[in-house]
Scaffold this active site. Structure first.
Site, PDB file in Angstrom:
ATOM      1  N   CYS A  83      -1.475 -29.489  14.984  1.00  0.00           N
ATOM      2  CA  CYS A  83      -0.492 -28.797  14.140  1.00  0.00           C
ATOM      3  C   CYS A  83      -1.053 -28.355  12.795  1.00  0.00           C
ATOM      4  O   CYS A  83      -0.484 -27.473  12.152  1.00  0.00           O
ATOM      5  CB  CYS A  83       0.721 -29.690  13.931  1.00  0.00           C
TER       6      CYS A  83
ATOM      7  N   LYS B 204       6.664 -22.537  24.111  1.00  0.00           N
ATOM      8  CA  LYS B 204       6.713 -21.867  22.807  1.00  0.00           C
ATOM      9  C   LYS B 204       5.824 -20.631  22.800  1.00  0.00           C
ATOM     10  O   LYS B 204       4.814 -20.575  23.525  1.00  0.00           O
ATOM     11  CB  LYS B 204       6.288 -22.832  21.700  1.00  0.00           C
TER      12      LYS B 204
ATOM     13  N   CYS C  98      -1.304 -32.479   9.145  1.00  0.00           N
ATOM     14  CA  CYS C  98       0.012 -32.415   9.796  1.00  0.00           C
ATOM     15  C   CYS C  98       0.842 -33.603   9.331  1.00  0.00           C
ATOM     16  O   CYS C  98       0.352 -34.492   8.645  1.00  0.00           O
ATOM     17  CB  CYS C  98      -0.145 -32.422  11.302  1.00  0.00           C
TER      18      CYS C  98
ATOM     19  N   CYS D 164      -3.007 -36.128  16.130  1.00  0.00           N
ATOM     20  CA  CYS D 164      -3.221 -36.137  17.582  1.00  0.00           C
ATOM     21  C   CYS D 164      -3.822 -34.791  17.974  1.00  0.00           C
ATOM     22  O   CYS D 164      -3.887 -33.872  17.155  1.00  0.00           O
ATOM     23  CB  CYS D 164      -1.906 -36.420  18.325  1.00  0.00           C
TER      24      CYS D 164
ATOM     25  N   ARG E  84      14.122 -27.756  11.196  1.00  0.00           N
ATOM     26  CA  ARG E  84      13.149 -26.758  10.753  1.00  0.00           C
ATOM     27  C   ARG E  84      13.853 -25.430  10.482  1.00  0.00           C
ATOM     28  O   ARG E  84      14.612 -24.945  11.327  1.00  0.00           O
ATOM     29  CB  ARG E  84      12.085 -26.585  11.841  1.00  0.00           C
TER      30      ARG E  84
ATOM     31  N   LYS F 260       4.083 -18.009  19.862  1.00  0.00           N
ATOM     32  CA  LYS F 260       3.921 -17.824  18.417  1.00  0.00           C
ATOM     33  C   LYS F 260       3.325 -16.454  18.099  1.00  0.00           C
ATOM     34  O   LYS F 260       2.368 -16.040  18.740  1.00  0.00           O
ATOM     35  CB  LYS F 260       3.031 -18.914  17.849  1.00  0.00           C
TER      36      LYS F 260
ATOM     37  N   ARG G 220       8.730 -18.209  18.135  1.00  0.00           N
ATOM     38  CA  ARG G 220       8.944 -19.024  16.931  1.00  0.00           C
ATOM     39  C   ARG G 220       8.900 -18.171  15.657  1.00  0.00           C
ATOM     40  O   ARG G 220       8.625 -16.977  15.695  1.00  0.00           O
ATOM     41  CB  ARG G 220       7.851 -20.092  16.863  1.00  0.00           C
TER      42      ARG G 220
ATOM     43  N   CYS H  73       6.531 -38.251  13.403  1.00  0.00           N
ATOM     44  CA  CYS H  73       6.152 -37.523  14.616  1.00  0.00           C
ATOM     45  C   CYS H  73       6.003 -38.470  15.800  1.00  0.00           C
ATOM     46  O   CYS H  73       5.179 -39.397  15.770  1.00  0.00           O
ATOM     47  CB  CYS H  73       4.840 -36.764  14.396  1.00  0.00           C
TER      48      CYS H  73
HETATM   49 FE1  SRM Z   1       3.310 -28.704  15.826  1.00  0.00          FE
HETATM   50  C1  SRM Z   1       4.671 -30.591  18.255  1.00  0.00           C
HETATM   51  C2  SRM Z   1       4.873 -30.548  13.597  1.00  0.00           C
HETATM   52  C3  SRM Z   1       2.547 -26.364  13.570  1.00  0.00           C
HETATM   53  C4  SRM Z   1       0.952 -27.371  18.014  1.00  0.00           C
HETATM   54  N1  SRM Z   1       4.583 -30.251  15.991  1.00  0.00           N
HETATM   55  C5  SRM Z   1       5.031 -30.861  17.131  1.00  0.00           C
HETATM   56  C6  SRM Z   1       6.124 -31.870  16.787  1.00  0.00           C
HETATM   57  C7  SRM Z   1       7.441 -31.156  16.880  1.00  0.00           C
HETATM   58  C8  SRM Z   1       6.082 -33.187  17.588  1.00  0.00           C
HETATM   59  C9  SRM Z   1       6.900 -33.278  18.836  1.00  0.00           C
HETATM   60  O1  SRM Z   1       6.831 -32.391  19.693  1.00  0.00           O
HETATM   61  O2  SRM Z   1       7.589 -34.297  18.961  1.00  0.00           O
HETATM   62  C10 SRM Z   1       5.757 -32.184  15.313  1.00  0.00           C
HETATM   63  C11 SRM Z   1       6.887 -32.686  14.421  1.00  0.00           C
HETATM   64  C12 SRM Z   1       6.338 -33.657  13.388  1.00  0.00           C
HETATM   65  C13 SRM Z   1       7.338 -34.090  12.408  1.00  0.00           C
HETATM   66  O3  SRM Z   1       7.560 -35.319  12.281  1.00  0.00           O
HETATM   67  O4  SRM Z   1       7.902 -33.288  11.707  1.00  0.00           O
HETATM   68  C14 SRM Z   1       5.052 -30.922  14.919  1.00  0.00           C
HETATM   69  N2  SRM Z   1       3.754 -28.445  13.982  1.00  0.00           N
HETATM   70  C15 SRM Z   1       4.337 -29.364  13.178  1.00  0.00           C
HETATM   71  C16 SRM Z   1       4.283 -28.957  11.726  1.00  0.00           C
HETATM   72  C17 SRM Z   1       5.507 -29.380  10.923  1.00  0.00           C
HETATM   73  C18 SRM Z   1       2.979 -29.504  11.115  1.00  0.00           C
HETATM   74  C19 SRM Z   1       2.902 -29.522   9.628  1.00  0.00           C
HETATM   75  O5  SRM Z   1       2.554 -30.593   9.136  1.00  0.00           O
HETATM   76  O6  SRM Z   1       3.147 -28.525   8.968  1.00  0.00           O
HETATM   77  C20 SRM Z   1       4.121 -27.435  11.900  1.00  0.00           C
HETATM   78  C21 SRM Z   1       5.433 -26.706  11.979  1.00  0.00           C
HETATM   79  C22 SRM Z   1       5.232 -25.247  12.109  1.00  0.00           C
HETATM   80  C23 SRM Z   1       6.506 -24.446  12.054  1.00  0.00           C
HETATM   81  O7  SRM Z   1       7.062 -24.321  10.966  1.00  0.00           O
HETATM   82  O8  SRM Z   1       6.923 -23.926  13.089  1.00  0.00           O
HETATM   83  C24 SRM Z   1       3.423 -27.374  13.248  1.00  0.00           C
HETATM   84  N3  SRM Z   1       2.038 -27.094  15.829  1.00  0.00           N
HETATM   85  C25 SRM Z   1       1.793 -26.327  14.730  1.00  0.00           C
HETATM   86  C26 SRM Z   1       0.628 -25.526  14.935  1.00  0.00           C
HETATM   87  C27 SRM Z   1      -0.034 -24.603  13.910  1.00  0.00           C
HETATM   88  C28 SRM Z   1       0.450 -23.182  13.987  1.00  0.00           C
HETATM   89  O9  SRM Z   1       1.326 -22.831  14.773  1.00  0.00           O
HETATM   90  O10 SRM Z   1      -0.089 -22.382  13.220  1.00  0.00           O
HETATM   91  C29 SRM Z   1       0.162 -25.832  16.205  1.00  0.00           C
HETATM   92  C30 SRM Z   1      -1.139 -25.287  16.861  1.00  0.00           C
HETATM   93  C31 SRM Z   1      -0.981 -23.896  17.370  1.00  0.00           C
HETATM   94  C32 SRM Z   1      -0.397 -23.884  18.749  1.00  0.00           C
HETATM   95  O11 SRM Z   1       0.824 -23.887  18.879  1.00  0.00           O
HETATM   96  O12 SRM Z   1      -1.155 -23.902  19.706  1.00  0.00           O
HETATM   97  C33 SRM Z   1       1.070 -26.808  16.760  1.00  0.00           C
HETATM   98  N4  SRM Z   1       2.899 -28.892  17.869  1.00  0.00           N
HETATM   99  C34 SRM Z   1       1.847 -28.304  18.532  1.00  0.00           C
HETATM  100  C35 SRM Z   1       1.816 -28.806  19.878  1.00  0.00           C
HETATM  101  C36 SRM Z   1       0.790 -28.401  20.973  1.00  0.00           C
HETATM  102  C37 SRM Z   1       1.329 -27.283  21.778  1.00  0.00           C
HETATM  103  C38 SRM Z   1       0.452 -26.980  22.979  1.00  0.00           C
HETATM  104  O13 SRM Z   1       0.350 -25.823  23.377  1.00  0.00           O
HETATM  105  O14 SRM Z   1      -0.110 -27.885  23.569  1.00  0.00           O
HETATM  106  C39 SRM Z   1       2.865 -29.750  19.992  1.00  0.00           C
HETATM  107  C40 SRM Z   1       3.244 -30.583  21.219  1.00  0.00           C
HETATM  108  C41 SRM Z   1       4.131 -29.844  22.151  1.00  0.00           C
HETATM  109  O15 SRM Z   1       4.593 -28.733  21.894  1.00  0.00           O
HETATM  110  O16 SRM Z   1       4.366 -30.418  23.219  1.00  0.00           O
HETATM  111  C42 SRM Z   1       3.511 -29.779  18.715  1.00  0.00           C
HETATM  112 FE1  SF4 Z   2       2.459 -34.782  15.442  1.00  0.00          FE
HETATM  113 FE2  SF4 Z   2       0.165 -34.370  16.641  1.00  0.00          FE
HETATM  114 FE3  SF4 Z   2       1.448 -32.335  15.527  1.00  0.00          FE
HETATM  115 FE4  SF4 Z   2       0.341 -34.123  13.991  1.00  0.00          FE
HETATM  116  S1  SF4 Z   2      -0.765 -32.778  15.418  1.00  0.00           S
HETATM  117  S2  SF4 Z   2       2.434 -33.340  13.759  1.00  0.00           S
HETATM  118  S3  SF4 Z   2       0.588 -35.970  15.144  1.00  0.00           S
HETATM  119  S4  SF4 Z   2       2.149 -33.487  17.263  1.00  0.00           S
END
Ligand code: SRM
Ligand code: SF4
Length: 567
Positions: free
Chosen positions: A479, A208, A430, A475, A74, A210, A143, A436
């Site tokens: 995201c 994390k 997402c 899930c 990323r 943000k 981030r 993922c």
């Molecule tokens: Fe996310 C984890 C993809 C924005 C909440 N996110 C992941 C992971 C890294 C899976 C993992 O931990 O193994 C995903 C990788 C998928 C892949 O195959 O690439 C993933 N998140 C993404 C992206 C690429 C989604 C997309 O389709 O665009 C976004 C990348 C953003 C960036 O450039 O940094 C992405 N993730 C978000 C957002 C939206 C936002 O920030 O505006 C959220 C919700 C806001 C938040 O953080 O609360 C988000 N991602 C999560 C979470 C839940 C965190 C939590 O507090 O519970 C996880 C799981 C974790 O961190 O354990 C996660």
């Molecule tokens: Fe993966 Fe769940 Fe984030 Fe989708 S919402 S990219 S399935 S961690």
């Protein structure tokens, strides 16, 4: 502070010599496509996740092969702004070292998928060579700082964008590990004795963190989903004056665990712009000192605030500042989507927002988005801006250059913004399967089918042009920010989702659960009935999300942040 034992990752971070671990050894090991489990956790801080192709898991297991390991990388791109030269270089790196082109994320940056271990150093080094970085794109750190893409008022945007870069630099990790591993490409990384992390400390943050800046009236970054949301406030002459602070947003939840939940941030005050670096530093430091380091599911700032109270957080932050946090200032959001097509900005320059479905910059059939954008960017003299809704903007186009760009847009099938209905234009998904590791259901790969079905339903009820915001996640981690979608699907199992409704279109109200763990037929049946009612009973101009709350289809979910002190 908690007496509970620290989570294993806290020990891993503490023993990592400022994020070095044994990543160097793992990268050099030719016997496996993976690195060690503890190192995978540290690698995240450097901007990369180890993944495996889940479509191939069973077959590889049958063949007694190790999983098909590769890495997601990323880029960190504060404010989502890059030059044409940077675009071309990132595109070239994608072709050489990744699969599936470039992918624009929901935090306005790029991800690469399918990078094999042998290519990691070259890819990340290549990103560094064009003045970008992957450091802190993932991990327990601050981030990528996002900010509203606001090309219409470019002077204001330029200043806000500048703040996003300054915030990123002010709050980023200081470890030398990144340079040793990816820039100098040292065979053996150093001891880390000379490193120090004045803000983050040797164990970095509990989780994390943000930060995002919204520029009203646009909430295209979903400012209340950030750990620290900043709402830009302008004076009567249109000059940037400062920022409202809205801490405590976060969307992640764990299936079946009621202790975890999505939450919008709350407004706690206002600081003048020249104080925002200091205020943000301490906003992060409070979470560093009080965040839960024993239970990672409970380690985001939203839980610290809910456990101790918003007034406590504000007072704790205030006690660390030598200037007063003032009362929040008024502002108004219109919507949290993107504005597609050409817009004229200051100085007679034009800006073209292109729809990039699910952010995939890739050639598929007639839609040759990767090649098309490459060709456009070759002749483009302005900047490119990525949006938090996974779209791309060609910014700063001279009037005489528009015709040529329009021709290229048509030639390469980048004209979705002209042909798609509003529901398709505004949808976000997402990544989910196959990369993922946490996905429970399809998201990106299912979105086109879902939209076909929804378009049929909308047409049946005379609502084809209705701009309903649809968001789907594989899930409950959220995201694609599904908890702020007017219609949202949150994956629970293969082919099964929670259906949620009732968010507004300004990112100021969460949606609520409407049907739990249902399949496509059940989802469509429920939406069919809701849309019929909407078509018959809506008030003039009323949006779908607001309607479902007004008529009581769902109880009004979490309030919008109140414009008042939390006392
Ligand atoms: Fe996310 C984890 C993809 C924005 C909440 N996110 C992941 C992971 C890294 C899976 C993992 O931990 O193994 C995903 C990788 C998928 C892949 O195959 O690439 C993933 N998140 C993404 C992206 C690429 C989604 C997309 O389709 O665009 C976004 C990348 C953003 C960036 O450039 O940094 C992405 N993730 C978000 C957002 C939206 C936002 O920030 O505006 C959220 C919700 C806001 C938040 O953080 O609360 C988000 N991602 C999560 C979470 C839940 C965190 C939590 O507090 O519970 C996880 C799981 C974790 O961190 O354990 C996660
Ligand atoms: Fe993966 Fe769940 Fe984030 Fe989708 S919402 S990219 S399935 S961690």
């Amino acid at each position: 502070m908690s007496n509970k034992p620290l989570s294993p990752l806290e020990h891993n971070k503490a023993n990592s010599r400022f994020l070095r671990g044994t990543i160097d050894l793992g990268l050099a090991d030719p016997g496996t496509g993976a690195i060690s489990e503890p190192d995978t956790k540290l690698l995240k801080f450097h901007g990369s996740y180890q993944q495996d192709n889940r479509d191939l898991r069973d077959e590889r297991r049958r063949q007694k092969l190790e999983p098909d390991f590769s890495f997601m990388v990323r880029v960190r791109l504060p404010g989502g702004v890059l030059t044409p030269a940077q675009w071309l270089a990132l595109d070239d790196l994608a072709n050489r070292y990744a699969t599936g082109g470039l992918r624009i994320t929901t935090r306005q940056t790029f991800q690469y998928h399918g990078v094999v271990k042998e290519n990691l150093r070259t890819l990340i080094g290549g990103i560094h060579d064009i003045g970008l970085s992957t450091l802190a794109a993932c991990g327990d750190v601050v981030r990528n700082v996002v900010c509203s893409v606001n090309p219409e008022v470019s002077a204001a945007h330029a200043e806000v964008h500048d703040w996003s870069i300054r915030l990123m630099r002010h709050l980023e990790p200081q470890t030398g590990a990144y340079r040793e591993l990816w820039v100098e490409k040292r065979e053996r990384t150093g001891e880390g004795r000379e490193d120090s992390e004045p803000l983050l400390g040797p164990t970095y943050l509990p989780r994390k963190f943000k930060i995002g800046i919204a520029v009203p009236p646009y909430n295209d970054i979903d400012v209340f989903a950030q750990d620290l949301g900043l709402v830009a406030i302008f004076d009567e002459h249109g000059a940037l004056a400062g920022f409202n602070l809205a801490p405590g947003g976060g969307l992640g939840a764990t299936s079946g665990d009621a202790e975890t939940y999505p939450k919008l941030g709350d407004l706690i005050g206002y600081v003048p712009k020249e104080r925002v670096l200091e205020a943000s530093w301490h906003a992060v430091a409070v979470q560093r000192d009080f965040g839960d380091r024993s239970e990672r599911k409970h380690a985001r700032l939203k839980y610290t605030i809910d456990d101790r109270g918003l007034a406590w957080y504000r007072d704790e932050l205030q006690s660390r500042l030598d200037f007063p946090i003032e009362a929040p200032r008024p502002y108004r959001f219109e919507h949290n989507g993107d504005r597609f097509g050409w817009l004229e900005g200051e100085g007679g320059r034009w800006h073209l927002t292109l729809r990039i479905p699910s952010g995939r910059v890739l050639d598929v059939g007639q839609r040759r988005r990767q090649t098309g954008l490459r060709e456009i960017v070759r002749v483009h003299e302005g900047t490119v801006r990525l949006t938090c809704n996974q779209n791309a903007i060609l910014a700063g186009v001279a009037p005489e250059a528009r015709e040529r760009i329009d021709a290229l847009v048509r030639e390469y099938g980048l004209d979705d913004y002209l042909t798609d209905r509003p529901i398709r234009l505004n949808a976000i998904s997402c990544v989910a399967l196959p990369t993922c590791g946490l996905a429970m259901a399809e998201a990106e790969r299912y979105l086109p089918t879902l939209l076909d079905r929804l378009e049929t339903l909308l047409a049946r009820h005379g609502l084809a042009e209705e701009p309903i915001h649809v968001r789907i996640s594989g899930c409950p981690n959220g995201c694609s920010r599904p908890y702020i979608g007017e219609i949202a699907l949150v994956g629970r199992a293969v082919g099964r989702y929670d259906l949620r409704i009732g968010a507004d279109h300004r990112g100021e109200r969460l949606n609520a659960l409407y049907r739990e763990n249902v399949n496509e037929a059940q989802i469509l049946e429920a939406l069919d009935a809701l849309l019929a009612r909407f078509a018959a009973e809506r008030e003039p101009g009323e949006r779908f999300g607001d309607f479902t709350v007004r008529v009581g289809e769902v109880a009004a979910p979490q309030r919008r942040p109140a414009l008042e002190y939390p006392r």
